[in-house]
Design an enzyme around this catalytic site. Structure first.
Site, PDB file in Angstrom:
ATOM      1  N   LEU A 426       0.863  -1.199   0.000  1.00 47.03           N
ATOM      2  CA  LEU A 426       0.000   0.000   0.000  1.00 47.03           C
ATOM      3  C   LEU A 426       0.887   1.232   0.000  1.00 47.03           C
ATOM      4  CD1 LEU A 426      -2.066  -2.189   1.136  1.00 47.03           C
ATOM      5  CD2 LEU A 426      -3.225  -0.229   2.126  1.00 47.03           C
ATOM      6  N   GLU A 428       1.076   3.895  -2.867  1.00 48.68           N
ATOM      7  CA  GLU A 428       0.763   4.347  -4.221  1.00 48.68           C
ATOM      8  C   GLU A 428       1.812   5.301  -4.775  1.00 48.68           C
ATOM      9  OE1 GLU A 428      -1.498   3.928  -1.918  1.00 48.68           O
ATOM     10  OE2 GLU A 428      -3.168   2.813  -2.790  1.00 48.68           O
ATOM     11  N   GLN A 450      -6.358   0.379  -6.987  1.00 49.27           N
ATOM     12  CA  GLN A 450      -7.457  -0.479  -6.545  1.00 49.27           C
ATOM     13  C   GLN A 450      -8.798   0.236  -6.725  1.00 49.27           C
ATOM     14  OE1 GLN A 450      -7.543  -2.358  -2.399  1.00 49.27           O
ATOM     15  NE2 GLN A 450      -6.897  -3.948  -3.833  1.00 49.27           N
ATOM     16  N   HIS A 495     -14.607   5.488  -2.353  1.00 44.06           N
ATOM     17  CA  HIS A 495     -14.513   4.403  -3.337  1.00 44.06           C
ATOM     18  C   HIS A 495     -15.454   4.653  -4.510  1.00 44.06           C
ATOM     19  CE1 HIS A 495     -13.004   2.541   0.354  1.00 44.06           C
ATOM     20  NE2 HIS A 495     -12.445   1.604  -0.377  1.00 44.06           N
TER      21      HIS A 495
END
Ligand SMILES: Cc1ncc(C[n+]2csc(CCOP(=O)(O)OP(=O)(O)O)c2C)c(N)n1
Ligand SMILES: [Mg+2]
Length: 692
Positions: A426, A428, A450, A495
């Site tokens: 994790l 980025e 993701q 998200h």
């Protein structure tokens, strides 16, 4: 421009470790010559800045030469990777170029190696694996990791060198890249140039945990140590040579905290009023350059030292004169705009089938179209790329065994192996920087985020590092970012977002946004072939919304143009992504209920915008509707409306209609989300109200 011939001592830019065992006078004098050159040229830059002949921020490397000069001389400049920062001028002088190139860079004149688009220390030499710095400290570490890995994948025994100060070591990129380098076992040396200050901030205000920064190495499972580069230059060089050799052989990263000096403050404008009384004098007392000089004199090399100083000083002045005579850069907007993107790449020799040609299989040409979901179409495209393009690799969180959060990369790890399909931590920013480095060195990575929302963690890398690379340095940066985006799935604020207007506000990025399986397949191939960073937006709600025929589509590059889906005369409706499907229903409704037919365009390419066909439509219909899922204020529709109406103003019969989501974070509950975003009913209501 006739370049002054460099003094003979500068003909050699290397120092071999064997020369350090019982240092020969030649090796010592070469070391000294480059250090003297770096110090004197840095000082002259400061003078020229004060005369107004150089601009911007002028940071100097005075006090750091005893580290950066031996390091750059020892590096294998034919294979190694480096990204020098603002105390490392001596490294630039050694790595490549004539001294005039470096002065031209600082004068930002017509001879500047960055075409005057960058200035001062902001340059690199990407062809020779010197990656250009951006100001954002820490952000160049990831690219060094990627380019070094790329070198190793090409079978070259490279070592990568990254640099960051005591202050920069507080950035997240430093942590992310140390972890990534250890995880991937990359042969990279992390140098902390600890000079005690970050601008005016002492280390005591930077860290509560003391200043033994090298001790962090243990936390990453790598070796670390401290090196005092203010003491004996030859001893420093020996330590560096041993570290380089070890990293080259073991391919394990190492963290070295280099005790160094910043003699002239942070930058030309720094008053240094934050230093304690006498502190500056104490820096000068530790300056390794005069100590090294004194040792050479004591060893009987005084005559040569004085002779080479005279020669080097004269050479510097000759170069300044030559560079000062170079013209200012021409003001030419067209030339600058032409360099935002790398030119179109030739088409790749794909096997003409939607199926991949793998060892032992030759898929039938012109086979019947497959029936595919968008996720399957993307998976086919990735499989084809991996099978037919050896320079490709894909990375992202959970994309390996798990096949990605949306299963787009399913089965690819099994087929292509972990070196080409791999899970990332994790991190980025570091991983995107790493992808940039791969891209700069001949690989073509495809990075899956993701969720598009997490790309904000890599904002600097995507926009400032990758996006501006071509303009700043002339280097192409061919990589694909896959952004699973959009809402309608009850996934809440973090998200569900549409971030095109956020990312595309920075120049240099291309972007495609397919709305169906065939376009998704074509988009991935077209993005892959492009020599620029390309974002492919993939609406998550479309991944499995039905199936459609998909086949090999030779003109797949037409994806860079909008596609007209309906024809009419009443108005022009422009949209993209999931909204294309709603817009088609809106068109059908208006035709049935009002006998109003619309020109409907699926924009498909968000950057660079290709609006010719849509301009022609607006000029003909005189009415414009722009529909998108992203928020309305500062949304992408604002740009579309502006462009399409400023050019067709006289033809307009009505004010344009702009439909987007409410100016809210994406709310969670499905009922709230439907209030937030455009729905079929709400679009029809807005359009019919607008029709009056
Ligand atoms: C991420 C980031 N934040 C802020 C700055 C502005 N800035 C430029 S140099 C500098 C100090 C850096 O200190 P250090 O890392 O110790 O390097 P030094 O200048 O001492 O060599 C700052 C704050 C920057 N360039 N990058
Ligand atoms: Mg510092």
């Amino acid at each position: 421009m006739v370049l002054p011939p460099p003094p003979a001592i500068l003909a050699e830019r290397d120092l071999r470790p064997a020369e350090l065992e019982n240092p020969t006078p030649a090796a010592l004098l070469r070391l000294y010559a480059w250090m003297h050159l770096a110090r004197t040229a840095d000082n002259r830059n400061l003078d020229l800045f004060r005369q107004g002949l150089m601009k911007g921020t002028l940071t100097g490397g005075q006090g750091n030469e005893a580290f950066i000069v031996p390091l750059a001389l020892l590096a294998d400049k034919a294979v190694d990777v480096i990204s020098l920062t603002h105390r490392d001028y001596g490294g630039h002088l050694i790595w490549s170029g004539h001294l005039c190139d470096h002065f031209n860079q600082y004068f930002a004149n017509a001879g500047s190696p960055t075409k005057s688009r960058e200035g001062n220390i902001h340059r690199g030499d990407p062809k020779n694996r010197s990656l250009p710095m951006i100001s954002h400290l820490g952000a160049m570490l990831g690219p060094v990791l990627g380019a070094t890995d790329s070198q190793r994948r090409h079978g070259r025994p490279a070592v990568g060198y990254t640099f960051f100060g005591d202050g920069s070591s507080s950035t997240g990129d430093v942590h992310e890249t140390l972890n990534l380098a250890s995880l991937l076992s990359l042969p990279v040396i992390f140098f902390i140039e600890n000079n005690g200050y970050a601008y005016s901030t002492p280390v005591s205000e930077q860290f509560a945990a003391g200043t033994e920064l090298w001790r962090r190495a243990a936390g990453y499972g790598i070796e670390g140590f401290k090196l005092d580069a203010t003491a004996d230059v030859v001893a420093t060089a020996r330590t560096l040579a041993a570290a380089i050799e070890k990293v080259r052989t073991t391919s394990r990263p190492v963290l070295i905290e280099v005790q160094t000096l910043r003699l002239r403050g942070h930058a030309a404008y720094d008053t240094c009023n934050y230093l304690k009384p006498g502190e500056s004098d104490s820096f000068y007392a530790r300056d390794p350059l005069p100590k090294f000089r004194a040792s050479l004199l004591a060893a009987g090399h005084g005559t040569q030292v004085e002779a080479l100083e005279t020669e080097l000083n004269a050479y510097i002045e000759d170069c300044i004169k030559v560079s000062l005579a170079v013209a200012r850069p021409n003001y030419d907007a067209a030339a600058m705009l032409a360099d935002v993107y790398a030119p179109p790449a030739p088409a790749l020799p794909w096997h003409p089938s939607i199926e991949a040609k793998t060892a032992g299989t030759t898929p039938e040409i012109g086979a019947a179209p497959a029936s595919l979901t968008m996720a399957q179409a993307l998976n086919r495209a990735l499989r084809k790329i991996l099978a037919e393009r050896p320079e490709s690799l894909i990375l992202g969180q959970d994309i390996g065994t798990y096949g990605g959060a949306f299963k787009v990369t399913e089965d690819l790890l099994g087929e292509f192996g972990r070196s080409r399909v791999f899970n990332t931590p994790l991190a980025e920013s570091a991983c995107t920087g790493y992808a940039i480095g791969l891209a700069l060195n001949g690989h073509r990575p495809i990075e899956e985020f993701q969720f598009a929302d997490f790309a904000t963690e890599a904002m600097t890398q995507i926009t400032l590092n990758a996006g501006t690379m071509r303009f700043r340095s002339g280097a192409a940066c061919p990589l694909v970012f896959r952004f699973p985006c959009g809402g309608n799935l009850t996934l809440g604020s973090f998200h569900s977002q549409e971030l095109e207007s956020v990312f595309l506000a920075i120049p240099g990025l291309k972007a495609l946004y397919p709305s169906n399986p065939q376009d998704a397949f074509d988009a991935l191939l077209a993005a892959y072939e492009d020599n620029n960073p390309v974002i492919v937006f993939e609406h998550k709600a479309l991944y499995r919304r039905g199936r459609a025929p998909g086949s090999w589509n030779p003109p797949n590059r037409e994806i860079w143009q909008p596609k007209q889906l309906r024809q009419g005369e009443f108005a022009t409706l422009v949209t993209y992504g999931e909204m294309v499907h709603l817009a088609a229903e809106v068109c059908d409704y208006l035709a049935a209920e009002y006998e109003h037919k619309l020109d409907l365009f699926d924009l498909r390419c968000l950057s660079p915008l290709q609006l010719d066909a849509i301009h022609a439509s607006v000029a003909r219909t005189g009415r414009l509707i722009v529909l998108h899922e992203g928020r309305r204020t500062h949304g992408f529709g604002a740009e579309l409306v502006a462009r399409l109406t400023e050019q067709n103003f006289a033809a307009l019969k009505a004010a344009p209609l702009r439909i987007g989501s409410l100016d809210l974070p994406v709310p969670f509950a499905p009922e709230l989300e439907q209030i937030y975003r455009p729905t079929l009913d709400k679009i029809i209501e807005q359009v019919t109200n607008w029709m009056g």
